[in-house]
Motif scaffolding. Structure first.
Motif, mmCIF file in Angstrom:
data_model
loop_
_atom_site.group_PDB
_atom_site.id
_atom_site.type_symbol
_atom_site.label_atom_id
_atom_site.label_comp_id
_atom_site.label_asym_id
_atom_site.label_seq_id
_atom_site.Cartn_x
_atom_site.Cartn_y
_atom_site.Cartn_z
ATOM 1 N N UNK A 25 -6.686 -4.429 -35.077
ATOM 2 C CA UNK A 25 -6.421 -4.743 -36.479
ATOM 3 C C UNK A 25 -5.108 -4.137 -36.954
ATOM 4 N N UNK A 26 -4.886 -2.881 -36.580
ATOM 5 C CA UNK A 26 -3.790 -2.127 -37.181
ATOM 6 C C UNK A 26 -2.414 -2.558 -36.683
ATOM 7 N N UNK A 27 -2.262 -2.717 -35.375
ATOM 8 C CA UNK A 27 -0.949 -3.068 -34.837
ATOM 9 C C UNK A 27 -0.501 -4.470 -35.264
ATOM 10 N N UNK A 28 -1.358 -5.492 -35.174
ATOM 11 C CA UNK A 28 -0.936 -6.800 -35.678
ATOM 12 C C UNK A 28 -0.613 -6.779 -37.176
ATOM 13 N N UNK A 150 1.391 2.813 -23.471
ATOM 14 C CA UNK A 150 2.191 1.597 -23.278
ATOM 15 C C UNK A 150 1.910 0.547 -24.335
ATOM 16 N N UNK A 151 0.609 0.324 -24.621
ATOM 17 C CA UNK A 151 0.216 -0.810 -25.444
ATOM 18 C C UNK A 151 -0.688 -0.369 -26.597
ATOM 19 N N UNK A 152 -1.913 0.053 -26.281
ATOM 20 C CA UNK A 152 -2.782 0.645 -27.284
ATOM 21 C C UNK A 152 -4.066 -0.072 -27.619
ATOM 22 N N UNK A 153 -4.037 -1.306 -28.172
ATOM 23 C CA UNK A 153 -5.269 -1.927 -28.640
ATOM 24 C C UNK A 153 -6.354 -2.009 -27.577
#
Length: 254
Positions: A25-28, A150-153
């Motif tokens: 939710x947060x990154x997008x 590197x990415x997270x979600x």
């Protein structure tokens, strides 16, 4: 923009506290609401908000349930280092290289959790052997932590699954350990992003407050409602991740 980010931060804090995956939710939300931010800055700002929520959730879990520190402690220490290394490489590996692999893993996870309905609903203390603890530390502290940098979600979700499948924790205790390790991964990545000037501090601190509120509510609900509730949320988050990554893969190829 601010309202969107604050609401997304609160929702992400809740999801992260229950089963992980708040980055979905947060990154997008950051990328859509603040398109002027470079990708590295969006990742760094995401880590600033996320670490406040995960550390709050970890504290809430630690106060109200038991933690297997023989696993969580070493995994967290290793995770901080590996997440920092992953953050240093962020952007060097194109999304097209990892997306199909993560998508395949998530589909396997969804099938596994579905066909094993009793997994994670109760503790399996017979699995707490030294080699299984070592494997859990390696998978969570090295593999998942590097992915987070590197990415997270989806990191929290992968951590919960690692602890439930490898050392036999139920979903509630698996989530508790996941929050501790996830706090370490966020810290390791945040240090690197901050050192390179890739954190929007004003936006991130505002999001952090809402993330904390969501994390407190999510941790309390998970503890109150138990492993069955966490399992349902886990499946929903995994399916959402599959849809999101599948859509990205399809649209990019198209």
């Amino acid at each position: 923009m601010i309202a969107t980010l604050l609401v997304a931060a609160a929702m992400a804090g809740w999801v992260d506290a229950v089963v992980g995956g708040g980055g979905l939710l947060l990154l997008p939300a950051l990328l859509l609401a603040a398109p002027h931010l470079p990708l590295a800055t969006a990742l760094g700002t995401n880590k600033l908000a996320a670490i406040c929520g995960t550390s709050t959730a970890a504290f809430t879990y630690a106060r109200r349930t038991t933690i297997d520190w023989a696993v969580a402690g070493p995994a967290a220490a290793l995770a901080m280092l590996c997440a920092g290394c992953g953050a240093a490489l962020a952007g060097a590996i194109p999304a097209s290289a990892y997306r199909p692999v993560v998508l395949a893993v998530l589909i396997a996870v969804a099938v596994f959790v579905t066909v094993r309905p009793q997994m994670g609903l109760r503790e399996h203390t017979e699995k707490r052997t030294p080699w299984r603890r070592g494997l859990a530390v390696a998978v969570a502290g090295a593999g998942v932590a590097t992915y987070d940098g590197l990415i997270g979600p989806g990191t929290g979700t992968f951590l919960v699954l690692a602890f439930t499948t490898i050392v036999g924790a139920d979903f509630v205790h698996g989530s508790a350990m996941a929050k501790i390790v996830n706090t370490a991964t966020n810290l390791g990545a945040l240090i690197v992003f901050a050192a390179t000037g890739n954190v929007a501090w004003l936006i991130g601190l505002g999001m952090a407050v809402c993330n904390i509120a969501g994390a407190v509510l999510g941790a309390r609900m998970a503890l109150h409602r138990g492993a069955g509730f966490v399992r349902i949320v886990l499946l929903v988050v995994v399916l959402a991740l599959i849809v999101r990554l599948g859509w990205d893969q399809f649209t990019i190829r198209s």
